[in-house]
Design a protein around this motif. Structure first.
Motif, PDB file in Angstrom:
ATOM      1  N   ALA A   1       0.837  -1.201   0.000  1.00 22.43           N
ATOM      2  CA  ALA A   1       0.000   0.000   0.000  1.00 22.43           C
ATOM      3  C   ALA A   1       0.872   1.251   0.000  1.00 22.43           C
ATOM      4  O   ALA A   1       0.569   2.236  -0.686  1.00 22.43           O
ATOM      5  N   ARG A   2       1.958   1.196   0.730  1.00 23.47           N
ATOM      6  CA  ARG A   2       2.864   2.349   0.780  1.00 23.47           C
ATOM      7  C   ARG A   2       3.514   2.578  -0.582  1.00 23.47           C
ATOM      8  O   ARG A   2       3.703   3.722  -1.000  1.00 23.47           O
ATOM      9  N   ALA A   3       3.855   1.480  -1.281  1.00 25.01           N
ATOM     10  CA  ALA A   3       4.495   1.615  -2.591  1.00 25.01           C
ATOM     11  C   ALA A   3       3.596   2.308  -3.596  1.00 25.01           C
ATOM     12  O   ALA A   3       4.073   2.918  -4.565  1.00 25.01           O
ATOM     13  N   ALA A   4       2.267   2.254  -3.368  1.00 22.82           N
ATOM     14  CA  ALA A   4       1.318   2.880  -4.304  1.00 22.82           C
ATOM     15  C   ALA A   4       1.460   4.392  -4.338  1.00 22.82           C
ATOM     16  O   ALA A   4       0.928   5.048  -5.248  1.00 22.82           O
ATOM     17  N   SER A   5       2.196   4.951  -3.390  1.00 25.57           N
ATOM     18  CA  SER A   5       2.389   6.411  -3.381  1.00 25.57           C
ATOM     19  C   SER A   5       3.218   6.878  -4.573  1.00 25.57           C
ATOM     20  O   SER A   5       3.157   8.041  -4.973  1.00 25.57           O
ATOM     21  N   GLY A   6       4.003   5.963  -5.105  1.00 28.18           N
ATOM     22  CA  GLY A   6       4.851   6.330  -6.230  1.00 28.18           C
ATOM     23  C   GLY A   6       6.146   7.003  -5.833  1.00 28.18           C
ATOM     24  O   GLY A   6       6.990   7.278  -6.686  1.00 28.18           O
ATOM     25  N   GLN A   7       6.356   7.250  -4.549  1.00 27.34           N
ATOM     26  CA  GLN A   7       7.573   7.909  -4.066  1.00 27.34           C
ATOM     27  C   GLN A   7       8.742   6.912  -4.049  1.00 27.34           C
ATOM     28  O   GLN A   7       8.573   5.730  -3.712  1.00 27.34           O
ATOM     29  N   THR A   8       9.926   7.417  -4.394  1.00 27.25           N
ATOM     30  CA  THR A   8      11.114   6.562  -4.398  1.00 27.25           C
ATOM     31  C   THR A   8      11.369   5.960  -3.033  1.00 27.25           C
ATOM     32  O   THR A   8      11.772   4.790  -2.908  1.00 27.25           O
ATOM     33  N   ALA A   9      11.132   6.741  -1.976  1.00 27.59           N
ATOM     34  CA  ALA A   9      11.364   6.261  -0.613  1.00 27.59           C
ATOM     35  C   ALA A   9      10.397   5.152  -0.224  1.00 27.59           C
ATOM     36  O   ALA A   9      10.623   4.457   0.777  1.00 27.59           O
ATOM     37  N   ASP A  10       9.306   5.005  -1.005  1.00 33.45           N
ATOM     38  CA  ASP A  10       8.308   3.981  -0.708  1.00 33.45           C
ATOM     39  C   ASP A  10       8.404   2.778  -1.642  1.00 33.45           C
ATOM     40  O   ASP A  10       7.591   1.855  -1.548  1.00 33.45           O
ATOM     41  N   ARG A  11       9.375   2.784  -2.530  1.00 32.50           N
ATOM     42  CA  ARG A  11       9.489   1.706  -3.524  1.00 32.50           C
ATOM     43  C   ARG A  11       9.537   0.346  -2.835  1.00 32.50           C
ATOM     44  O   ARG A  11      10.230   0.143  -1.843  1.00 32.50           O
ATOM     45  N   PHE A  12       8.788  -0.602  -3.392  1.00 30.93           N
ATOM     46  CA  PHE A  12       8.736  -1.966  -2.856  1.00 30.93           C
ATOM     47  C   PHE A  12       9.916  -2.735  -3.450  1.00 30.93           C
ATOM     48  O   PHE A  12       9.954  -3.019  -4.648  1.00 30.93           O
ATOM     49  N   ILE A  13      10.882  -3.092  -2.606  1.00 31.76           N
ATOM     50  CA  ILE A  13      12.119  -3.716  -3.067  1.00 31.76           C
ATOM     51  C   ILE A  13      12.239  -5.118  -2.469  1.00 31.76           C
ATOM     52  O   ILE A  13      12.427  -5.281  -1.256  1.00 31.76           O
ATOM     53  N   VAL A  14      12.120  -6.132  -3.310  1.00 32.16           N
ATOM     54  CA  VAL A  14      12.280  -7.518  -2.863  1.00 32.16           C
ATOM     55  C   VAL A  14      13.770  -7.816  -2.714  1.00 32.16           C
ATOM     56  O   VAL A  14      14.580  -7.464  -3.580  1.00 32.16           O
ATOM     57  N   THR A  15      14.140  -8.481  -1.621  1.00 30.15           N
ATOM     58  CA  THR A  15      15.554  -8.710  -1.326  1.00 30.15           C
ATOM     59  C   THR A  15      15.978 -10.181  -1.354  1.00 30.15           C
ATOM     60  O   THR A  15      17.039 -10.520  -1.879  1.00 30.15           O
ATOM     61  N   LYS A  16      15.152 -11.063  -0.804  1.00 29.13           N
ATOM     62  CA  LYS A  16      15.578 -12.461  -0.690  1.00 29.13           C
ATOM     63  C   LYS A  16      14.395 -13.352  -0.333  1.00 29.13           C
ATOM     64  O   LYS A  16      13.276 -12.868  -0.077  1.00 29.13           O
ATOM     65  N   VAL A  17      14.658 -14.647  -0.285  1.00 30.30           N
ATOM     66  CA  VAL A  17      13.728 -15.605   0.294  1.00 30.30           C
ATOM     67  C   VAL A  17      14.492 -16.438   1.321  1.00 30.30           C
ATOM     68  O   VAL A  17      15.713 -16.600   1.230  1.00 30.30           O
ATOM     69  N   LYS A  18      13.762 -16.943   2.293  1.00 32.39           N
ATOM     70  CA  LYS A  18      14.304 -17.918   3.228  1.00 32.39           C
ATOM     71  C   LYS A  18      13.589 -19.241   2.997  1.00 32.39           C
ATOM     72  O   LYS A  18      12.375 -19.269   2.781  1.00 32.39           O
ATOM     73  N   LEU A  19      14.356 -20.327   3.038  1.00 34.15           N
ATOM     74  CA  LEU A  19      13.809 -21.670   2.916  1.00 34.15           C
ATOM     75  C   LEU A  19      13.914 -22.341   4.279  1.00 34.15           C
ATOM     76  O   LEU A  19      14.932 -22.212   4.965  1.00 34.15           O
ATOM     77  N   GLY A  20      12.881 -23.070   4.669  1.00 36.41           N
ATOM     78  CA  GLY A  20      12.906 -23.704   5.982  1.00 36.41           C
ATOM     79  C   GLY A  20      12.106 -24.985   6.034  1.00 36.41           C
ATOM     80  O   GLY A  20      11.486 -25.393   5.047  1.00 36.41           O
ATOM     81  N   ASP A  21      12.109 -25.617   7.202  1.00 35.80           N
ATOM     82  CA  ASP A  21      11.404 -26.890   7.379  1.00 35.80           C
ATOM     83  C   ASP A  21      10.344 -26.827   8.478  1.00 35.80           C
ATOM     84  O   ASP A  21       9.870 -27.851   8.961  1.00 35.80           O
ATOM     85  N   GLY A  22       9.949 -25.616   8.883  1.00 32.14           N
ATOM     86  CA  GLY A  22       8.971 -25.476   9.957  1.00 32.14           C
ATOM     87  C   GLY A  22       7.566 -25.868   9.557  1.00 32.14           C
ATOM     88  O   GLY A  22       7.190 -25.810   8.391  1.00 32.14           O
ATOM     89  N   VAL A  23       6.772 -26.280  10.555  1.00 30.75           N
ATOM     90  CA  VAL A  23       5.362 -26.610  10.356  1.00 30.75           C
ATOM     91  C   VAL A  23       4.535 -25.377  10.697  1.00 30.75           C
ATOM     92  O   VAL A  23       4.631 -24.842  11.798  1.00 30.75           O
ATOM     93  N   SER A  24       3.735 -24.925   9.752  1.00 30.04           N
ATOM     94  CA  SER A  24       2.999 -23.669   9.923  1.00 30.04           C
ATOM     95  C   SER A  24       1.805 -23.834  10.859  1.00 30.04           C
ATOM     96  O   SER A  24       1.000 -24.754  10.720  1.00 30.04           O
ATOM     97  N   GLU A  25       1.711 -22.932  11.817  1.00 32.66           N
ATOM     98  CA  GLU A  25       0.572 -22.884  12.734  1.00 32.66           C
ATOM     99  C   GLU A  25       0.201 -21.422  12.953  1.00 32.66           C
ATOM    100  O   GLU A  25       1.051 -20.539  12.927  1.00 32.66           O
ATOM    101  N   GLY A  26      -1.052 -21.153  13.182  1.00 31.13           N
ATOM    102  CA  GLY A  26      -1.471 -19.781  13.446  1.00 31.13           C
ATOM    103  C   GLY A  26      -1.781 -19.019  12.176  1.00 31.13           C
ATOM    104  O   GLY A  26      -1.902 -19.582  11.082  1.00 31.13           O
ATOM    105  N   ASN A  27      -1.890 -17.714  12.309  1.00 33.99           N
ATOM    106  CA  ASN A  27      -2.299 -16.837  11.217  1.00 33.99           C
ATOM    107  C   ASN A  27      -1.071 -16.316  10.484  1.00 33.99           C
ATOM    108  O   ASN A  27      -0.241 -15.604  11.055  1.00 33.99           O
TER     109      ASN A  27
END
Length: 256
Positions: free
Chosen positions: A18-44
């Protein structure tokens, strides 16, 4: 291969989009990495701030603007750096707003009962390509932090293929040899062939004499079976005979 459902954006991720929708450079949505894991998902998942059990981090290899506010982020990885193999259940996508923003978990997915397996680094594993599509909205205010070291160019691939020592370690492992020379490979192949021949013929070792004797034994067995089937019988003695079998109407030649 693991079966992952569509990625779910976290609350932090939705706020950053939502912040990136401002179009401002300071708000640019910048993807950096992914993490891989073996955890079992619980919760929200919306409340997640990190993956449950991180086993490997992978930097961004490339990204592409697919149009209509959709971006595709590509990650490439193998099992380098993995000390203990693990069931790959988790993928966590991380990003930040602007160059000076704080990196946060923005998307998450879990394979649950359908994980993949990533071996430890002592077992060679080919590169895997992971692609994640993210809808940014009606804006082009998105990018990614591409790690050049995580990409493979055509030039790099050609150089690798032309390198005579490129697969030395693989050859050593495949042929159980301390060296990867032509002579060591030839000796390993010859040894394997001898073991296979000995196993097929049921002999202790695949020497020329042993193989020859086994073939003669087999040939004799086949000849005797053939003669018996045709009804050919004989008794080579002073008062002997030869029965010529079915092909000659069981004609008998006697002497003595």
């Amino acid at each position: 291969m693991a079966k992952f459902p569509n990625i779910t954006m976290t609350s932090a991720g939705l706020e950053m989009l939502a912040r990136a929708a401002s179009g401002q450079t300071a708000d640019r949505f910048i993807v950096t990495k992914v993490k891989l894991g073996d955890g079992v998902s619980e919760g929200n998942i919306r409340d997640y701030t990190d993956i449950i059990s991180s086993k490997k981090e992978v930097t961004l290899a490339s990204f592409e603007d697919k149009g209509n506010g959709t971006f595709r982020y590509t990650f490439t990885y193998n099992n380098e750096g993995v000390k203990v193999g693990f069931y790959h259940r988790e993928i966590g996508l991380f990003a930040k707003n602007g160059d000076s923003g704080t990196e946060k978990l923005v998307g998450y997915t879990n394979a649950g009962n359908y994980p993949g397996w990533i071996d430890d680094e002592t077992r060679i594993q080919p590169y895997t390509r992971l692609m994640i599509n993210v809808g940014i909205g009606d804006t082009d205010n998105a990018s990614g932090m591409v790690d050049v070291g995580n990409t493979v160019t055509i030039e790099m691939l050609d150089e690798h293929n032309n390198d005579e020592n490129a697969h030395t370690n693989l050859i050593k492992r495949l042929f159980g040899s301390a060296t990867a020379t032509m002579e060591s490979v030839k000796n390993s192949v010859q040894g394997w062939c001898k073991e296979s021949i000995a196993s097929i013929f049921g002999i202790d070792s695949a020497t020329q004499t042993n193989v020859k004797n086994k073939m003669l034994e087999y040939a004799q067995e086949q000849i005797e079976s053939w003669l018996e089937t045709l009804g050919i019988r004989y008794n080579i003695a002073q008062n002997g005979y030869i029965c010529l079998g079915k092909l000659f109407g069981d004609a008998i030649i006697q002497w003595g």
